[in-house]
Design a protein around this motif. Sequence first.
Motif, short mmCIF file in Angstrom:
data_model
loop_
_atom_site.label_atom_id
_atom_site.label_comp_id
_atom_site.label_asym_id
_atom_site.label_seq_id
_atom_site.Cartn_x
_atom_site.Cartn_y
_atom_site.Cartn_z
N HIS A 99 0.83 -1.21 0.00
CA HIS A 99 0.00 0.00 0.00
C HIS A 99 0.87 1.27 0.00
O HIS A 99 0.66 2.18 -0.79
CB HIS A 99 -0.95 -0.01 1.21
CG HIS A 99 -2.12 0.91 1.04
ND1 HIS A 99 -3.31 0.75 1.70
CD2 HIS A 99 -2.28 2.03 0.28
CE1 HIS A 99 -4.14 1.71 1.35
NE2 HIS A 99 -3.53 2.51 0.49
N HIS A 103 1.35 4.24 -2.99
CA HIS A 103 1.24 5.71 -2.84
C HIS A 103 2.46 6.40 -3.44
O HIS A 103 2.35 7.41 -4.13
CB HIS A 103 1.13 6.10 -1.37
CG HIS A 103 -0.25 5.96 -0.82
ND1 HIS A 103 -0.73 6.75 0.19
CD2 HIS A 103 -1.27 5.12 -1.14
CE1 HIS A 103 -1.98 6.40 0.48
NE2 HIS A 103 -2.32 5.40 -0.30
N ASP A 201 -6.45 8.93 3.30
CA ASP A 201 -6.42 7.48 3.17
C ASP A 201 -6.74 6.80 4.50
O ASP A 201 -6.27 7.21 5.55
CB ASP A 201 -5.01 7.08 2.73
CG ASP A 201 -4.91 5.63 2.31
OD1 ASP A 201 -5.06 5.37 1.12
OD2 ASP A 201 -4.69 4.77 3.18
N HIS A 205 -0.31 1.24 6.64
CA HIS A 205 0.97 1.57 5.98
C HIS A 205 2.15 1.24 6.88
O HIS A 205 2.01 1.16 8.10
CB HIS A 205 0.99 3.06 5.65
CG HIS A 205 0.04 3.43 4.57
ND1 HIS A 205 0.40 3.51 3.25
CD2 HIS A 205 -1.29 3.67 4.61
CE1 HIS A 205 -0.67 3.80 2.51
NE2 HIS A 205 -1.71 3.91 3.32
ZN LIG Z 1 -4.06 4.36 -0.22
#
Ligand SMILES: [Zn+2]
Length: 237
Positions: A99, A103, A201, A205
């Motif tokens: 993820h 980005h 978001d 992460h």
């Molecule tokens: Zn995202």
Amino acid sequence: MTRILYLEDSYLKEIDATITSVKDDKYVTLDQTIFYPKGGGQPHDTGSMTRGVQRYNVIYVGKFSGEISHEVDKPGLQVGDKVHCVLDWNRRYKLMRTHTASHLFASLLCNGTGALVTGNQLEEDKVRFDFSLEKFDRDTVQCYIDEANKLFRRDISVKTYELPREEALKIPGIIKMAEAYPPNVPNLRIVEIDGIDMQADGGTHVRDLKEIGRIELLKIENKGKQNRRVYFKLAEP
Ligand SMILES: [Zn+2]
């Protein structure tokens, strides 16, 4: 309302929780959870809930009417039960690395080419990105993959925090996907790759770009005049 612990700390691998509802003997809500529900381009977590010596596998997690619902593989759980929840951490950690990588890649490609993201789906073993852009070839995409890989060798922190909605929406590029406009809430959760990218978001992460390792371009496809599709994956160490 369930306390959503993965938003506060995406590295929590196990917790104790209390069951707050059970529907059809298999859909369970908890007072607090570490399980990410499918959505926002990120797949759901899997894992288990244990009550005493009985183990229930969590096979699907979704968000329904604003509540995170955990589907377990057998009946028996009751409201008020204390359960020990454990994530399938290998799957989740891979998704966290993927993820954050997605980005960074999207940020480099969008800033470099002016492309807009029209779709994005993480899978356990690969990422699919759709961009609207006229001129596009494998070498160009490979350049952005290489650039991303260079950044993954550096210690660059990734932070998450909340900003008031109005303030957040003024930040250029904060929403990369036109359709993925954030829900009408007073604060937006921001994922910031230090000095490089900020996005609204709700996903999970890594804390540092170094944890990603490397990514590899799998393929690119033309999907009509403007739409381009890119697949990449985490390279195995
Ligand atoms: Zn995202």
